[in-house]
Design a protein around this motif. Structure first.
Motif, PDB file in Angstrom:
ATOM      1  N   ILE A 205       9.050   1.214  -1.334  1.00  0.00           N
ATOM      2  CA  ILE A 205       8.195   2.497  -0.813  1.00  0.00           C
ATOM      3  C   ILE A 205       6.403   1.861  -0.262  1.00  0.00           C
ATOM      4  CG2 ILE A 205       8.341   2.907  -3.711  1.00  0.00           C
ATOM      5  CD1 ILE A 205       5.028   1.495  -3.691  1.00  0.00           C
ATOM      6  N   GLY A 206       6.954   0.977   0.787  1.00  0.00           N
ATOM      7  CA  GLY A 206       5.868   0.633   2.010  1.00  0.00           C
ATOM      8  C   GLY A 206       6.222   2.037   2.280  1.00  0.00           C
ATOM      9  N   ALA A 207       6.896   2.267   3.471  1.00  0.00           N
ATOM     10  CA  ALA A 207       7.384   3.012   4.460  1.00  0.00           C
ATOM     11  C   ALA A 207       6.415   4.524   3.539  1.00  0.00           C
ATOM     12  CB  ALA A 207       8.433   3.493   4.881  1.00  0.00           C
ATOM     13  N   VAL A 208       6.764   4.808   2.763  1.00  0.00           N
ATOM     14  CA  VAL A 208       6.372   5.965   2.684  1.00  0.00           C
ATOM     15  C   VAL A 208       4.558   5.907   2.012  1.00  0.00           C
ATOM     16  CG1 VAL A 208       6.461   7.891   0.982  1.00  0.00           C
ATOM     17  CG2 VAL A 208       8.069   7.276   1.462  1.00  0.00           C
ATOM     18  N   VAL A 209       4.669   5.257   1.422  1.00  0.00           N
ATOM     19  CA  VAL A 209       2.588   4.712   1.125  1.00  0.00           C
ATOM     20  C   VAL A 209       2.106   4.263   2.851  1.00  0.00           C
ATOM     21  CG1 VAL A 209       1.187   3.032   0.452  1.00  0.00           C
ATOM     22  CG2 VAL A 209       3.117   3.643  -0.998  1.00  0.00           C
ATOM     23  N   GLY A 210       2.628   4.036   3.542  1.00  0.00           N
ATOM     24  CA  GLY A 210       1.952   3.541   5.229  1.00  0.00           C
ATOM     25  C   GLY A 210       1.870   4.613   6.002  1.00  0.00           C
ATOM     26  N   ALA A 211       2.502   5.593   6.080  1.00  0.00           N
ATOM     27  CA  ALA A 211       2.283   6.585   6.703  1.00  0.00           C
ATOM     28  C   ALA A 211       2.103   7.285   6.081  1.00  0.00           C
ATOM     29  CB  ALA A 211       3.823   8.007   6.686  1.00  0.00           C
ATOM     30  N   PHE A 212       2.089   7.807   4.225  1.00  0.00           N
ATOM     31  CA  PHE A 212       0.966   9.099   3.808  1.00  0.00           C
ATOM     32  C   PHE A 212      -0.364   8.413   3.934  1.00  0.00           C
ATOM     33  CE2 PHE A 212      -1.294  10.061  -0.028  1.00  0.00           C
ATOM     34  CZ  PHE A 212      -1.369  11.841   0.040  1.00  0.00           C
ATOM     35  N   ALA A 213      -0.740   7.019   4.096  1.00  0.00           N
ATOM     36  CA  ALA A 213      -1.957   6.277   3.868  1.00  0.00           C
ATOM     37  C   ALA A 213      -2.780   6.901   5.482  1.00  0.00           C
ATOM     38  CB  ALA A 213      -2.444   5.256   3.694  1.00  0.00           C
ATOM     39  N   ASN A 214      -1.944   5.871   6.569  1.00  0.00           N
ATOM     40  CA  ASN A 214      -2.690   6.131   7.316  1.00  0.00           C
ATOM     41  C   ASN A 214      -2.597   7.514   7.869  1.00  0.00           C
ATOM     42  OD1 ASN A 214      -2.360   3.653   7.701  1.00  0.00           O
ATOM     43  ND2 ASN A 214      -0.811   3.754   9.231  1.00  0.00           N
ATOM     44  N   TYR A 215      -2.077   8.623   7.469  1.00  0.00           N
ATOM     45  CA  TYR A 215      -2.769  10.129   7.888  1.00  0.00           C
ATOM     46  C   TYR A 215      -3.533  10.415   6.940  1.00  0.00           C
ATOM     47  CZ  TYR A 215      -1.419  15.584   7.763  1.00  0.00           C
ATOM     48  OH  TYR A 215      -1.970  16.560   8.017  1.00  0.00           O
ATOM     49  N   ASN A 216      -3.911   9.634   6.019  1.00  0.00           N
ATOM     50  CA  ASN A 216      -5.413  10.519   5.302  1.00  0.00           C
ATOM     51  C   ASN A 216      -6.411   9.468   5.909  1.00  0.00           C
ATOM     52  OD1 ASN A 216      -5.051  12.825   3.174  1.00  0.00           O
ATOM     53  ND2 ASN A 216      -3.040  11.024   2.969  1.00  0.00           N
ATOM     54  N   LEU A 217      -6.303   8.643   6.481  1.00  0.00           N
ATOM     55  CA  LEU A 217      -7.282   7.716   7.100  1.00  0.00           C
ATOM     56  C   LEU A 217      -7.696   8.597   7.876  1.00  0.00           C
ATOM     57  CD1 LEU A 217      -6.178   4.092   5.610  1.00  0.00           C
ATOM     58  CD2 LEU A 217      -8.179   5.499   5.470  1.00  0.00           C
ATOM     59  N   LEU A 218      -6.801   8.895   9.094  1.00  0.00           N
ATOM     60  CA  LEU A 218      -7.327   9.114  10.160  1.00  0.00           C
ATOM     61  C   LEU A 218      -7.726  11.366  10.545  1.00  0.00           C
ATOM     62  CD1 LEU A 218      -7.021   8.174  13.814  1.00  0.00           C
ATOM     63  CD2 LEU A 218      -5.721   6.528  11.838  1.00  0.00           C
ATOM     64  N   ASP A 219      -7.286  11.677   9.587  1.00  0.00           N
ATOM     65  CA  ASP A 219      -7.666  13.191   9.272  1.00  0.00           C
ATOM     66  C   ASP A 219      -9.157  12.585   8.810  1.00  0.00           C
ATOM     67  OD1 ASP A 219      -6.444  15.317   9.335  1.00  0.00           O
ATOM     68  OD2 ASP A 219      -6.516  15.855   7.406  1.00  0.00           O
ATOM     69  N   GLN A 220      -9.234  11.730   7.367  1.00  0.00           N
ATOM     70  CA  GLN A 220     -11.238  11.616   7.053  1.00  0.00           C
ATOM     71  C   GLN A 220     -11.428  11.186   8.474  1.00  0.00           C
ATOM     72  OE1 GLN A 220     -11.057   9.885   3.624  1.00  0.00           O
ATOM     73  NE2 GLN A 220     -13.318   8.734   4.245  1.00  0.00           N
ATOM     74  N   LEU A 221     -11.596  10.278   8.863  1.00  0.00           N
ATOM     75  CA  LEU A 221     -12.410   9.247  10.610  1.00  0.00           C
ATOM     76  C   LEU A 221     -12.071  10.750  11.195  1.00  0.00           C
ATOM     77  CD1 LEU A 221     -13.507   6.851  12.348  1.00  0.00           C
ATOM     78  CD2 LEU A 221     -10.382   6.843  12.846  1.00  0.00           C
ATOM     79  N   GLY A 222     -11.318  11.889  11.706  1.00  0.00           N
ATOM     80  CA  GLY A 222     -11.267  12.942  12.331  1.00  0.00           C
ATOM     81  C   GLY A 222     -12.650  14.061  11.731  1.00  0.00           C
ATOM     82  N   GLU A 223     -12.588  14.142  10.712  1.00  0.00           N
ATOM     83  CA  GLU A 223     -13.399  14.854  10.511  1.00  0.00           C
ATOM     84  C   GLU A 223     -15.246  14.258  10.247  1.00  0.00           C
ATOM     85  OE1 GLU A 223     -14.236  17.472   6.057  1.00  0.00           O
ATOM     86  OE2 GLU A 223     -14.251  15.179   5.779  1.00  0.00           O
TER      87      GLU A 223
END
Length: 240
Positions: A205-223
């Motif tokens: 599950i690492g690939a799915v979790v990694g992709a999802f987590a990084n998407y949200n972390l960048l989204d939060q940083l962008g906001e």
């Protein structure tokens, strides 16, 4: 333009309420547990982690400053700057997703490599954001401001409120802040991302979790970056 400024002010009010609201019960319990665990860890380990992240971040700051294209955005309005940032965020978010999926699929060793790689992506994005909004990252105070944006995006409830106050009052606060509290910086960041990144190390599950987590972390940083610079620009306009 006046209508857009009014819209931004409404968004800023909503964002500030979100940043200062009480954390969820799960987050509070998790923070208490992490604080207890940190208290059991030998001081020498904390010092090593603090020095490691401090050096890693400072190296990233230097590299990002060198590679970031300096923009001339003095002649464009806030709407255009916000649109430019959204475009940059989309690009960096895709990069972070690919990186997270790749390191997550590689098991524990590559999963551990995700930490410095993602940190580098985040810092590079923040330098781009500063450039878009017209701030020169050659100035020490601007690099310090970037670190406070980072801390605001990835910290606990108490630290988030404290950091938001600093950002809201940057013109006064920058004269009394000599440097980051690197111990706080590394501990807040590690505590914030530890749980989700732990699942990234799980095979299958690492690939799915990694992709999802990084998407949200960048989204939060962008906001966080967009609204932090919006605050500075609007306050600057009011003082003129």
């Amino acid at each position: 333009m006046v209508d857009y400024i009014m819209e931004v002010e409404r968004e800023l009010d909503f964002w500030k309420r979100k940043m200062t609201k009480r954390s969820s019960r799960i987050s509070r319990v998790s923070k208490v547990a992490q604080t207890k665990i940190n208290g059991l860890i030998p001081e020498k380990f904390h010092q090593v982690m603090t020095d490691s992240i401090k050096n890693m971040v400072k190296a990233t700051l230097v590299g990002s400053n060198i590679t970031t294209k300096k923009r001339s955005t003095l002649d464009i309005g806030l709407f255009e700057k916000d649109e430019l940032l959204r475009e940059k965020l989309s690009t960096y978010r895709k990069t972070a997703v690919v990186e997270g999926a790749g390191t997550g699929a590689g098991g524990i060793l590559l999963g551990l490599a995700d930490f410095p790689l993602l940190l580098s992506i985040k810092m590079k994005f923040l330098f781009e954001a500063a450039s878009i909004y017209g701030y020169d990252t050659k100035d020490y105070e601007e690099r310090l401001f970037i670190l406070h944006i980072f801390l605001l995006a990835f910290s606990s409830e108490e630290k988030r409120k404290e950091t938001l106050f600093i950002i809201e009052n940057w013109e006064q606060q920058k004269h009394v802040i000599a440097d980051m509290d690197w111990r706080d910086f590394q501990q807040e960041y590690r505590d914030y991302i530890d749980l989700v990144k732990m699942f990234q190390l799980v095979p299958g599950i690492g690939a799915v979790v990694g992709a999802f987590a990084n998407y949200n972390l960048l989204d939060q940083l962008g906001e966080t970056a967009m609204n932090s610079y919006r605050l500075r620009i609007l306050q600057s306009n009011e003082s003129k």
